[in-house]
Design a protein around this motif. Structure first.
Motif, mmCIF file in Angstrom:
data_model
loop_
_atom_site.group_PDB
_atom_site.id
_atom_site.type_symbol
_atom_site.label_atom_id
_atom_site.label_comp_id
_atom_site.label_asym_id
_atom_site.label_seq_id
_atom_site.Cartn_x
_atom_site.Cartn_y
_atom_site.Cartn_z
ATOM 1 N N ASN A 164 11.120 2.551 -20.145
ATOM 2 C CA ASN A 164 10.207 3.471 -19.470
ATOM 3 C C ASN A 164 9.777 2.901 -18.118
ATOM 4 N N TYR A 165 9.475 1.604 -18.096
ATOM 5 C CA TYR A 165 9.079 0.966 -16.840
ATOM 6 C C TYR A 165 10.227 1.000 -15.831
ATOM 7 N N LEU A 166 11.436 0.804 -16.309
ATOM 8 C CA LEU A 166 12.591 0.871 -15.422
ATOM 9 C C LEU A 166 12.737 2.278 -14.839
ATOM 10 N N ALA A 167 12.524 3.295 -15.656
ATOM 11 C CA ALA A 167 12.619 4.676 -15.168
ATOM 12 C C ALA A 167 11.559 4.964 -14.100
ATOM 13 N N VAL A 168 10.337 4.491 -14.307
ATOM 14 C CA VAL A 168 9.269 4.673 -13.314
ATOM 15 C C VAL A 168 9.625 3.946 -12.019
ATOM 16 N N ALA A 169 10.084 2.696 -12.143
ATOM 17 C CA ALA A 169 10.433 1.904 -10.961
ATOM 18 C C ALA A 169 11.594 2.529 -10.196
ATOM 19 N N VAL A 170 12.608 3.005 -10.905
ATOM 20 C CA VAL A 170 13.753 3.635 -10.243
ATOM 21 C C VAL A 170 13.322 4.918 -9.539
ATOM 22 N N GLY A 171 12.441 5.685 -10.163
ATOM 23 C CA GLY A 171 11.944 6.909 -9.518
ATOM 24 C C GLY A 171 11.240 6.618 -8.205
ATOM 25 N N VAL A 172 10.305 5.681 -8.207
ATOM 26 C CA VAL A 172 9.588 5.319 -6.978
ATOM 27 C C VAL A 172 10.555 4.711 -5.970
ATOM 28 N N PHE A 173 11.440 3.856 -6.452
ATOM 29 C CA PHE A 173 12.414 3.193 -5.603
ATOM 30 C C PHE A 173 13.305 4.209 -4.889
ATOM 31 N N CYS A 174 13.776 5.222 -5.612
ATOM 32 C CA CYS A 174 14.640 6.256 -5.015
ATOM 33 C C CYS A 174 13.898 7.090 -3.983
ATOM 34 N N VAL A 193 7.937 -0.835 3.687
ATOM 35 C CA VAL A 193 8.925 -0.454 2.681
ATOM 36 C C VAL A 193 8.782 -1.369 1.468
ATOM 37 N N PHE A 194 8.605 -2.659 1.696
ATOM 38 C CA PHE A 194 8.406 -3.605 0.600
ATOM 39 C C PHE A 194 7.164 -3.241 -0.196
ATOM 40 N N MET A 195 6.080 -2.990 0.515
ATOM 41 C CA MET A 195 4.814 -2.684 -0.157
ATOM 42 C C MET A 195 4.936 -1.427 -1.009
ATOM 43 N N THR A 196 5.638 -0.441 -0.503
ATOM 44 C CA THR A 196 5.744 0.816 -1.222
ATOM 45 C C THR A 196 6.804 0.774 -2.316
ATOM 46 N N ALA A 197 7.992 0.326 -1.983
ATOM 47 C CA ALA A 197 9.120 0.417 -2.915
ATOM 48 C C ALA A 197 9.111 -0.640 -4.000
ATOM 49 N N ILE A 198 8.551 -1.775 -3.732
ATOM 50 C CA ILE A 198 8.593 -2.855 -4.715
ATOM 51 C C ILE A 198 7.220 -3.095 -5.331
ATOM 52 N N THR A 199 6.207 -3.138 -4.500
ATOM 53 C CA THR A 199 4.872 -3.447 -5.007
ATOM 54 C C THR A 199 4.280 -2.284 -5.798
ATOM 55 N N LEU A 200 4.490 -1.051 -5.365
ATOM 56 C CA LEU A 200 3.935 0.101 -6.088
ATOM 57 C C LEU A 200 4.463 0.185 -7.523
ATOM 58 N N PRO A 201 5.788 0.125 -7.757
ATOM 59 C CA PRO A 201 6.239 0.134 -9.160
ATOM 60 C C PRO A 201 5.740 -1.067 -9.958
ATOM 61 N N LEU A 202 5.717 -2.258 -9.330
ATOM 62 C CA LEU A 202 5.201 -3.427 -10.035
ATOM 63 C C LEU A 202 3.731 -3.258 -10.399
ATOM 64 N N THR A 203 2.963 -2.669 -9.486
ATOM 65 C CA THR A 203 1.547 -2.428 -9.751
ATOM 66 C C THR A 203 1.370 -1.424 -10.879
ATOM 67 N N LEU A 204 2.157 -0.351 -10.866
ATOM 68 C CA LEU A 204 2.073 0.648 -11.930
ATOM 69 C C LEU A 204 2.444 0.046 -13.283
ATOM 70 N N VAL A 205 3.503 -0.757 -13.314
ATOM 71 C CA VAL A 205 3.940 -1.390 -14.556
ATOM 72 C C VAL A 205 2.896 -2.384 -15.044
ATOM 73 N N LEU A 206 2.372 -3.206 -14.140
ATOM 74 C CA LEU A 206 1.358 -4.185 -14.540
ATOM 75 C C LEU A 206 0.086 -3.496 -15.032
ATOM 76 N N ALA A 207 -0.310 -2.408 -14.360
ATOM 77 C CA ALA A 207 -1.507 -1.684 -14.789
ATOM 78 C C ALA A 207 -1.306 -1.093 -16.185
ATOM 79 N N HIS A 208 -0.173 -0.436 -16.401
ATOM 80 C CA HIS A 208 0.076 0.168 -17.709
ATOM 81 C C HIS A 208 0.156 -0.909 -18.789
ATOM 82 N N SER A 209 0.904 -1.980 -18.523
ATOM 83 C CA SER A 209 1.059 -3.018 -19.546
ATOM 84 C C SER A 209 -0.232 -3.789 -19.794
#
Length: 190
Positions: A47-57, A122-138
């Motif tokens: 699920n986390y991978l799907a969220v990260a790929v969505g934001v990344f795309c 781009v780094f802040m949005t594409a990498i940090t945003l999914p990591l933040t979402l995953v860390l918050a959920h977990s």
């Protein structure tokens, strides 16, 4: 050692149930909070991978050159840090003594290199945003019985997953495995 298995995509009502299955982590008990995060990372990894790929795309579509630059730098720094941890005693000792500081050092090094190349947003949005979402959920998602069982199976080495391998590389699973082994030894003595 079992082969690497990708965990199934968890249903939406399990991944994001009602608010009663979320709670603020106990910041005074870091071991318990870390255990919750690691357990959720292992259980919901697809699920986390799907969220990260969505934001990344989405971000990649908006700025493809900046995205490629950010991907190359982060991959290079991560692979370099893994190589250094395996081949340099000083780095290996630092990673073993403070795994969180090691991960933070890798992230800071990535950030500095990306800022030199001009792709910070781009780094802040594409990498940090999914990591933040995953860390918050977990961090906020309470574990259930299936989650705890999957974590014990992963820690015992009966099942290997991509997230388990990543966490092991970052030094986050060693103490869970030691706790589980001491738990098993105590049960066998009874």
């Amino acid at each position: 050692m079992a082969g690497v298995e990708v965990t199934p995509l968890r249903p939406w009502d399990d991944f994001f149930p009602g608010w009663e299955r979320f709670a603020k982590p106990d910041v005074k008990d870091m071991a318990r909070w870390n255990n919750r995060v690691v357990s959720n990372l292992l259980y919901y990894q697809t699920n986390y991978l799907a969220v990260a790929v969505g934001v990344f795309c989405i971000v990649g579509f908006l700025n493809p050159l900046g995205m490629f630059t950010a991907m190359a730098v982060v991959s290079g720094v991560f692979l370099g840090s893994v190589w250094a941890a395996e081949n340099r005693t000083v780095v290996s000792n630092f990673k073993r003594r403070s795994p969180v500081a090691f991960v933070l050092a890798v992230m800071v090094a990535s950030y500095v290199l990306i800022s030199l190349l001009g792709s910070v947003m781009v780094f802040m949005t594409a990498i940090t945003l999914p990591l933040t979402l995953v860390l918050a959920h977990s961090s906020f998602r309470l574990r259930n019985m299936k989650n705890k069982l999957e974590n014990k199976i992963e820690c015992a080495g009966l099942k290997r997953s991509p997230m388990g391998i990543l966490l092991e590389t970052l030094g986050q699973q060693e103490e869970n495995l030691q706790k589980f082994q001491s738990f098993l030894e105590a049960k066998m003595k009874e």
